[in-house]
Design an enzyme around this catalytic site. Structure first.
Site, mmCIF file in Angstrom:
data_model
loop_
_atom_site.group_PDB
_atom_site.id
_atom_site.type_symbol
_atom_site.label_atom_id
_atom_site.label_comp_id
_atom_site.label_asym_id
_atom_site.label_seq_id
_atom_site.Cartn_x
_atom_site.Cartn_y
_atom_site.Cartn_z
ATOM 1 N N ARG A 1 0.680 3.807 -3.298
ATOM 2 C CA ARG A 1 -0.007 5.076 -3.039
ATOM 3 C C ARG A 1 0.967 6.228 -2.795
ATOM 4 O O ARG A 1 0.887 7.261 -3.446
ATOM 5 C CB ARG A 1 -0.947 4.939 -1.837
ATOM 6 C CG ARG A 1 -2.008 3.870 -2.007
ATOM 7 C CD ARG A 1 -3.028 3.929 -0.884
ATOM 8 N NE ARG A 1 -3.822 2.695 -0.806
ATOM 9 C CZ ARG A 1 -5.111 2.646 -0.519
ATOM 10 N NH1 ARG A 1 -5.779 3.754 -0.289
ATOM 11 N NH2 ARG A 1 -5.738 1.485 -0.449
ATOM 12 N N ASP B 1 -5.078 -9.986 -8.126
ATOM 13 C CA ASP B 1 -5.327 -9.147 -9.291
ATOM 14 C C ASP B 1 -4.092 -8.525 -9.935
ATOM 15 O O ASP B 1 -3.773 -8.769 -11.103
ATOM 16 C CB ASP B 1 -6.343 -8.059 -8.937
ATOM 17 C CG ASP B 1 -5.988 -7.314 -7.651
ATOM 18 O OD1 ASP B 1 -4.952 -7.630 -7.028
ATOM 19 O OD2 ASP B 1 -6.756 -6.415 -7.247
ATOM 20 N N GLU C 1 -11.900 0.462 -10.539
ATOM 21 C CA GLU C 1 -11.478 -0.509 -11.560
ATOM 22 C C GLU C 1 -12.312 -0.452 -12.837
ATOM 23 O O GLU C 1 -11.782 -0.565 -13.949
ATOM 24 C CB GLU C 1 -11.498 -1.926 -10.978
ATOM 25 C CG GLU C 1 -10.392 -2.203 -9.982
ATOM 26 C CD GLU C 1 -10.678 -1.619 -8.622
ATOM 27 O OE1 GLU C 1 -9.716 -1.434 -7.830
ATOM 28 O OE2 GLU C 1 -11.865 -1.342 -8.313
ATOM 29 N N GLU D 1 0.822 -1.210 0.000
ATOM 30 C CA GLU D 1 0.000 0.000 0.000
ATOM 31 C C GLU D 1 0.857 1.263 0.000
ATOM 32 O O GLU D 1 0.540 2.244 -0.681
ATOM 33 C CB GLU D 1 -0.934 0.003 1.219
ATOM 34 C CG GLU D 1 -1.941 -1.129 1.257
ATOM 35 C CD GLU D 1 -3.037 -0.995 0.195
ATOM 36 O OE1 GLU D 1 -3.040 -0.005 -0.549
ATOM 37 O OE2 GLU D 1 -3.891 -1.902 0.116
#
Length: 705
Positions: free
Chosen positions: A285, A431, A600, A281
């Site tokens: 980010r 993913d 998405e 993360e």
């Protein structure tokens, strides 16, 4: 409505008439409309007999209008030649109308002036008037009647041909859920309207930022309903960093100034003081946001000027952004160097400069393999190869592991370097592994056909595995979706699809054309049959992702959906929008009904619009944006997640995720904008939508500058 018959017999005058109906029987009637001996219409008022009571009176159609159907067959007793096989001699409308007025005296035996005769007289009178009117305007002096005037006169004056012209055929009106099935019937908004809609997205971004700035500045995330901030991502002010490059792209100068100032004054201090953060993360980010803002601010002079975005260096400090990036990355590298294998630990303690595994000792496959874009670009701009070397070791190790037709389990151990369990899915924890196989290959342009060729081969094999093992169609309407194998290849198939899987259409499209338009790729003969197949699958999956929105009462997608498939007995509640064509294809379970403002689907719409140039993707994106505006906007500032997208009004969840500003609104803004802004063959977006330039050689860069 005029009847039609297989044939008929008509007696003279307005007396008794015998009609042969469409079933071979005869009917008798009297009247003043129908096919007379002279071709005129008489009305037949049926006289029911015992032989005809059981059959309806079959209609007649004017024979000279071919589009209305075949003519009736007339008996020879009318003086006409008997016609075979439903053929009929064409008669002019004028002749028929005239005959209706001057026909035999037997036509007047009814003793009254009928409506049919009145209409015929009115029609002929109108024709005579038009002919006379045209003639009166036609005699003009030869000297004044030049060619141009003649053309205008013949064009503007009414005549028989224009009088008889057919009404224009109007396009069919489609029901709401059919509006975007066929792009050829899709209303295409003018460019000015998309400029206006792009402005609406920018205003939404500024509204979201105002709520964060006023109530949560410096915290990771805003709780817009309770007007406070919360640190859920390590306390590095994630919303500030996630939003900066979005503000630069949109030209939101006030936000750029405020965010840049906070980063310059506070972020390094936060990094020194804060404790545990998640490697994945924080990389996608915070590090990704810093690096993208550095590039877009003009810090990467060697990266070329291909973004299409005006550089405003005075509002940001690129040198400070790079300095903070390197300090943060140096601490994050400990997750790699502390691990006994090539698989990094999941967590880093920033102030202690230490790293450790998660409590269960495992790392998510997607998290361990979604770090390379950021670290490789940092090596490129800093000149220090250590970042790239450590990150790329992960993918090199993944290359050696066994797969299921290119598909991999969602957990991996940093202690053994091996997969844990058999759960295979493209949703959470799986993913972005597949996404970065392609995007790292795209980013490293110089090595696509050499040392990094294996990445594209791994991606290709994985997509074949997806099509073979995970792609299914729903019943009853055939939506294409990607399911899961919770217990591996030999286990049962689960028709479950996370909203997170909706990244896949965009990835498939990017993999097919490598970022250029489909039209250009076809013209250059660059697409293989497999590329075309993948592009078709991308469009089918995008349709499904959009229907996950449109099937709900709010027009916003749930976090997870289940799909009805042949032989699957599992049912459940629908999305609430009973007018949706796909209401019976999608099930949304109570615990899956929340919406987190995820990006998405609009990400894939953006990529597909860039590549296919099909306007339906913009229209779909606009519908989604309007739903966000209607149901998630908070008047005091910010936007909130929802607890249940299937009920009205939807209960609200007090949270605005950082990716709403960093991804969702950014992709919507770019979807409605020009294609020369951050072109997909020159930029690659990390999994948090931070654009980074494709890394090219110095010679290639100099050629484009």
């Amino acid at each position: 409505m005029r009847p039609t018959a297989a044939g008929k017999e008509v007696g003279g005058g307005c007396g008794l008439a015998t009609v042969v109906d469409g079933w071979g029987g005869k009917r008798e009637g009297v009247g003043t409309m129908g096919w007379g001996c002279g071709g005129e219409w008489i009305t037949l008022r049926p006289i029911l007999t015992e032989a005809s009571r059981s059959r309806p009176f079959h209609p007649l159609i004017r024979a000279d209008e071919q589009r209305l159907g075949p003519p009736p067959l007339l008996d020879a007793r009318c003086g006409w030649r008997h016609l075979q096989q439903r053929k009929f001699r064409q008669r002019s409308r004028l002749k028929m109308a005239t005959q209706a007025l001057i026909s035999k005296s037997s036509h007047y035996q009814c003793g009254k002036f009928t409506l049919g005769k009145f209409l015929s007289l009115l029609m002929v009178s109108g024709l005579i008037y038009l002919l006379v009117h045209k003639s009166s305007e036609g005699f003009v002096s030869g000297e004044l009647h030049d060619k141009v005037q003649s053309r205008h006169a013949s064009k503007d004056s009414p005549n028989i041909r224009t009088f008889w012209r057919k009404l224009p055929r109007l396009p069919p009106r489609l029901p709401p859920n059919e509006m975007y099935k066929n792009s050829s019937t899709l209303h295409q908004s003018p460019p000015s309207e998309w400029t206006s809609r792009q402005k609406n997205v920018k205003e939404a971004f500024e509204h979201a930022w105002s709520g964060y700035r006023n109530h949560a500045m410096g915290y990771d995330e805003l709780m817009p309903l309770s007007h406070r901030g919360v640190d859920g991502l390590g306390g590095l002010g994630a919303t500030v960093v996630d939003s900066l490059d979005t503000a630069i792209i949109m030209g939101a100068d006030d936000v750029v100034s405020e965010a840049s100032k906070w980063i310059e004054d506070n972020l390094m201090k936060k990094i020194n003081e804060k404790g545990q953060v998640n490697l994945f993360e924080t990389t996608i980010r915070v590090l990704g946001g810093l690096l993208s803002a550095y590039h877009l601010s003009g810090g990467d002079q060697a990266g070329g000027g291909d973004s299409g975005i005006p550089v405003t260096p005075k509002k940001t400090n690129p040198d400070r952004l790079l300095e903070v990036s390197k300090d943060l990355a140096d601490r994050l590298l400990l997750a790699f160097t502390s691990s006994p294998t090539a698989i990094p630990y999941s967590d880093v303690v920033l102030r202690d400069r230490s790293a450790h595994a998660s409590p269960d000792g495992l790392s998510s496959t997607s998290e361990a393999t979604t770090l390379q874009l950021e670290f490789s670009y940092l090596s490129r701009i800093s000149g220090d190869p250590k970042y790239d070397l450590q990150a790329m070791k992960v993918l090199e190790h993944m290359r050696t592991l066994p797969t299921v037709e290119g598909l991999v389990p969602i957990y991996i151990s940093p202690y053994s370097g091996q997969f844990s369990g058999e759960n295979i899915r493209l949703g959470s924890r799986g993913d972005s592994y597949y996404e970065y196989l392609l995007k790292v290959w795209v980013q490293q342009e110089n090595y696509r056909n050499t040392s990094l060729k294996y990445l594209f081969e791994m991606y290709t094999e994985a997509m074949r595995g997806v099509k073979h093992l995970l792609v299914r169609k729903t019943t009853p309407n055939g939506l294409v979706f990607v399911g899961e194998l919770p217990h591996g290849r030999n286990g049962a198939f689960s028709p479950k699809m996370d909203h997170l899987v909706c990244f896949l259409p965009g990835t498939l499209a990017l993999g097919a054309t490598k970022g250029i338009t489909k039209k250009k790729a076809l013209e250059s003969n660059l697409l293989t049959n497999e590329d075309i197949e993948n592009l078709r699958l991308a469009e089918d999956l995008a349709k499904t992702c959009v229907e996950m929105y449109f099937v709900t009462s709010t027009g916003l997608a749930p976090e997870i959906a289940y799909f009805h498939i042949e032989g699957n007995p599992e049912g459940g509640p629908d999305g609430g929008n009973k007018s949706s064509e796909y209401i019976n294809d999608i099930t949304i379970k109570p615990l899956d009904r929340h919406n987190l403002l995820r990006p998405e689907t609009v990400e894939s719409l953006f990529v597909l619009h860039r590549i296919t140039e099909d306007p339906k993707y913009r229209e779909w994106g606009w519908q989604i944006f309007k739903a966000f505006e209607k149901y998630t906007k908070v008047d005091s500032g910010g936007y909130t997640s929802l607890d249940d997208v299937t009920s009205l009004p939807p209960p609200r969840r007090d949270k605005m995720e950082t990716f709403f500003l960093g991804e969702t609104l950014k992709y919507l803004y770019l979807l409605f904008g020009e294609s020369n802004i951050l072109p997909l063959d020159k930029y690659v977006f990390n999994t948090e939508a931070h654009p980074l330039p494709v890394i090219r050689s110095a010679a290639q860069v100099s050629d484009t500058v």
